[in-house]
Design a protein around this motif. Structure first.
Motif, PDB file in Angstrom:
ATOM      1  N   MET A   1       2.031  12.550-152.062  1.00 42.20           N
ATOM      2  CA  MET A   1       3.049  12.576-151.053  1.00 42.20           C
ATOM      3  C   MET A   1       4.042  11.780-151.712  1.00 42.20           C
ATOM      4  O   MET A   1       4.073  10.540-151.878  1.00 42.20           O
ATOM      5  N   LYS A   2       5.281  12.270-151.679  1.00 43.18           N
ATOM      6  CA  LYS A   2       6.523  11.356-152.099  1.00 43.18           C
ATOM      7  C   LYS A   2       6.857  10.555-150.906  1.00 43.18           C
ATOM      8  O   LYS A   2       6.842  10.917-149.812  1.00 43.18           O
ATOM      9  N   LYS A   3       7.634   9.470-151.305  1.00 43.18           N
ATOM     10  CA  LYS A   3       8.080   8.595-150.469  1.00 43.18           C
ATOM     11  C   LYS A   3       9.616   8.673-149.981  1.00 43.18           C
ATOM     12  O   LYS A   3      10.460   9.071-150.530  1.00 43.18           O
ATOM     13  N   TYR A   4       9.613   8.090-148.734  1.00 47.74           N
ATOM     14  CA  TYR A   4      11.107   8.413-148.147  1.00 47.74           C
ATOM     15  C   TYR A   4      11.271   6.763-147.497  1.00 47.74           C
ATOM     16  O   TYR A   4      10.594   6.807-146.355  1.00 47.74           O
ATOM     17  N   ASN A   5      11.933   6.037-147.970  1.00 51.36           N
ATOM     18  CA  ASN A   5      12.326   4.844-147.290  1.00 51.36           C
ATOM     19  C   ASN A   5      13.650   4.475-147.181  1.00 51.36           C
ATOM     20  O   ASN A   5      14.530   5.230-147.772  1.00 51.36           O
ATOM     21  N   GLU A   6      14.098   3.388-146.165  1.00 55.85           N
ATOM     22  CA  GLU A   6      15.200   2.860-145.903  1.00 55.85           C
ATOM     23  C   GLU A   6      15.478   1.652-146.111  1.00 55.85           C
ATOM     24  O   GLU A   6      14.543   0.828-145.898  1.00 55.85           O
ATOM     25  N   GLU A   7      16.889   1.301-146.698  1.00 55.48           N
ATOM     26  CA  GLU A   7      17.015  -0.056-146.857  1.00 55.48           C
ATOM     27  C   GLU A   7      18.534  -0.188-146.849  1.00 55.48           C
ATOM     28  O   GLU A   7      19.233   0.751-147.219  1.00 55.48           O
ATOM     29  N   HIS A   8      18.869  -1.465-146.467  1.00 54.12           N
ATOM     30  CA  HIS A   8      20.396  -1.565-146.163  1.00 54.12           C
ATOM     31  C   HIS A   8      21.105  -1.886-147.590  1.00 54.12           C
ATOM     32  O   HIS A   8      20.450  -2.391-148.390  1.00 54.12           O
ATOM     33  N   ALA A  80      12.912  14.182-150.146  1.00 49.76           N
ATOM     34  CA  ALA A  80      11.427  13.794-149.888  1.00 49.76           C
ATOM     35  C   ALA A  80      10.568  14.881-149.651  1.00 49.76           C
ATOM     36  O   ALA A  80       9.378  14.951-150.166  1.00 49.76           O
ATOM     37  N   GLU A  81      11.158  15.684-148.697  1.00 45.06           N
ATOM     38  CA  GLU A  81      10.305  17.137-148.494  1.00 45.06           C
ATOM     39  C   GLU A  81      10.076  17.994-149.827  1.00 45.06           C
ATOM     40  O   GLU A  81       9.006  18.598-150.014  1.00 45.06           O
ATOM     41  N   GLN A  82      11.126  17.811-150.789  1.00 39.92           N
ATOM     42  CA  GLN A  82      11.110  18.451-152.025  1.00 39.92           C
ATOM     43  C   GLN A  82      10.198  17.946-153.131  1.00 39.92           C
ATOM     44  O   GLN A  82       9.989  18.206-154.303  1.00 39.92           O
ATOM     45  N   GLY A  83       9.619  16.568-152.758  1.00 43.09           N
ATOM     46  CA  GLY A  83       8.643  15.953-153.546  1.00 43.09           C
ATOM     47  C   GLY A  83       9.387  14.595-154.408  1.00 43.09           C
ATOM     48  O   GLY A  83       8.691  14.278-155.372  1.00 43.09           O
ATOM     49  N   TYR A  84      10.505  14.311-153.928  1.00 41.70           N
ATOM     50  CA  TYR A  84      11.233  13.463-154.658  1.00 41.70           C
ATOM     51  C   TYR A  84      10.987  11.742-153.939  1.00 41.70           C
ATOM     52  O   TYR A  84      10.699  11.626-152.836  1.00 41.70           O
TER      53      TYR A  84
END
Length: 355
Positions: A1-8, A80-84
């Motif tokens: 499962m690939k990750k989607y994070n958020e950072e300023h 992220a949904e595409q695996g990145y």
């Protein structure tokens, strides 16, 4: 499962971001026009509307940014949904530019020294467009290469002077904000040759009216223009500022004339009167009832759409001061500026409306 994070975006410094760019990991999902106006060095342009064609290696982490974080968030979720593995850089280029503006002044690779013999002017308490008008006058009285220093208290000046310098070709040597005032040092350059720079991709709107139906019309046009691929700016001035008020806002203490304005002005956009047949507020209720029945979006909903589409919303700081409206009363996504900021956007627009 690939990750989607958020950072300023400003959690990373300029050098770190440029290093990511040199490694092919920094992705700018704005439009070609926005990218050409300014971008982080090394960033790869891949507009949001073409994100489905993104086909880079999936063994890397990609850092995605746009103007403020809305479009990059959409792009990041899709990737992220595409695996990145992706990181959405919240705040976007707008936050980066505000933090690193002094560095961007020297993009021409010139080292400009601050001169001891510069003339100094104090424009404190002078409202827009006063500071810009006075600066223009003083620049005519000095020679090329000479500098002036100004002190200004109007918060809109921070944006106005950047736009003014870009339009005139003069150099903004120094710009800083402290103790409720803004200091700018400007160097006179050779007069910029006038040129026609209109494009078919810009729409600017001045919303002066405080009437609900006219504000709705302005936002419908703005959202439609943006959806059609145009860059859109709305400049809210005087009564039009009511459209930017929050639906629920904590009580702001006011005195004198500001308190009188507060008493007379609508507390929220939904309370704005209509231009015809208002009938002491009954017309407003009827209008909103019919709109709801016909599935026409409300004014707050239209503004939400504008924000989601990254339409530029500018509140006129001079009008705010005159009418006693404070930042706390307006939506958080609003930018603040004056006539210089607005005119800077009209230069690149062929479609200008006054409502």
């Amino acid at each position: 499962m690939k990750k989607y994070n958020e950072e300023h975006i400003n959690n990373l410094n300029k050098l770190e971001l440029e290093k990511l760019g040199s490694q092919g990991l920094l992705i700018d999902v704005r439009t070609q026009e926005e990218y050409e106006i300014g971008h982080i060095n090394g960033a790869i342009l891949h507009p949001l509307d073409k994100i489905e064609s993104f086909n880079k290696a999936q063994n890397e982490t990609y850092y995605i940014y746009c103007k403020s974080g809305n479009r990059s968030g959409q792009a990041s979720k899709y990737l992220a949904e595409q695996g990145y593995d992706v990181v959405n850089l919240d705040g976007g280029y707008k936050a980066f530019e505000e933090k690193n503006f002094d560095d961007s002044v020297f993009e021409s690779n010139r080292i400009i020294n601050i001169k001891d013999n510069r003339k100094k002017f104090n424009y404190s308490n002078l409202q827009c467009p006063g500071p810009i008008v006075n600066i223009s006058k003083e620049m005519k009285n000095i020679e090329e290469g000479d500098q002036i220093e100004v002190m200004v208290t109007d918060i809109g000046f921070l944006s106005d002077i950047k736009s003014w310098a870009k339009q005139t070709g003069h150099t903004l040597v120094k710009l800083d904000e402290s103790n409720n005032s803004i200091r700018a040092i400007i160097q006179k350059e050779k007069p910029k040759e006038l040129e026609v720079s209109h494009t078919s991709n810009g729409t600017t709107i001045v919303l002066f009216s405080g009437e609900l139906d006219k504000a709705i019309a302005a936002l419908i046009i703005a959202n439609g223009a943006k959806a059609s691929g145009r860059n859109v700016t709305i400049f809210f001035t005087f009564w039009g500022l009511n459209a930017l008020k929050k639906d629920q806002v904590r009580k702001v203490k006011k005195k004198g004339i500001a308190k009188m304005f507060d008493f007379m002005l609508p507390k929220t956009p939904l309370k704005m009167p209509i231009s015809k047949m208002n009938m002491f507020g009954l017309g407003n209720i009827m209008m909103r009832y019919v709109m709801k029945k016909k599935n026409v979006d409300s004014l707050p909903s239209l503004i939400d759409q504008a924000i989601d589409q990254d339409i530029k919303l500018i509140a006129c700081t001079m009008s705010m001061d005159v009418m006693g409206i404070q930042k706390e009363e307006l939506r958080d996504e609003v930018e603040y500026g004056g006539v210089g900021t607005y005119i800077g956007d009209t230069v690149n627009a062929s479609h200008n409306l006054f409502i």
